[in-house]
Design a protein around this motif. Sequence first.
Motif, PDB file in Angstrom:
ATOM      1  N   GLN A 283      36.918  43.739  32.250  1.00  0.00           N
ATOM      2  CA  GLN A 283      37.179  42.711  33.268  1.00  0.00           C
ATOM      3  C   GLN A 283      37.510  43.352  34.612  1.00  0.00           C
ATOM      4  O   GLN A 283      37.028  42.905  35.660  1.00  0.00           O
ATOM      5  CB  GLN A 283      38.324  41.798  32.827  1.00  0.00           C
TER       6      GLN A 283
ATOM      7  N   ARG B 223      35.325  43.033  38.034  1.00  0.00           N
ATOM      8  CA  ARG B 223      35.938  42.507  39.261  1.00  0.00           C
ATOM      9  C   ARG B 223      35.765  43.495  40.415  1.00  0.00           C
ATOM     10  O   ARG B 223      35.387  43.115  41.525  1.00  0.00           O
ATOM     11  CB  ARG B 223      37.417  42.185  39.018  1.00  0.00           C
TER      12      ARG B 223
ATOM     13  N   HIS C 157      32.195  43.424  41.461  1.00  0.00           N
ATOM     14  CA  HIS C 157      31.914  42.185  42.203  1.00  0.00           C
ATOM     15  C   HIS C 157      32.375  42.292  43.661  1.00  0.00           C
ATOM     16  O   HIS C 157      31.726  41.787  44.565  1.00  0.00           O
ATOM     17  CB  HIS C 157      32.606  41.000  41.514  1.00  0.00           C
TER      18      HIS C 157
END
Length: 123
Positions: A60, A64, A67
Amino acid sequence: MSSFNRPGDVFLADCPARLAVEILSDKWSVVTIYALGNGPRRHGELKALIGGISSKMLTQTLRRLQHHGLVRRQAFAEVPPRVEYALTGLGESALEPVGVLSRWAEHNGDAILAAQEGGAAPL
């Protein structure tokens, strides 16, 4: 005059700088950026290097950071498949503030522990 010229405006909800602060205030983001500071790493290498992070949380965190443009994921066409993660130029620019924060934490860790235990913090 820009609405972001007053002290403290970087913390307002609509300021783009607030997002950067939020990204760097996440403990897993900071340690992941730090761990990637010496070059590309595979998921397993990062998990072992960081310690205490689950595979799910690492995935995760990497997603992130990817991104937001701080991490690059590179998949190699090999058998078995190999994936490496590396800092982008933007991610490398975060190493300086992460380093400053790390040095502050190292210097003040004992004082924080003493305060948590109700003792006097060393000066």
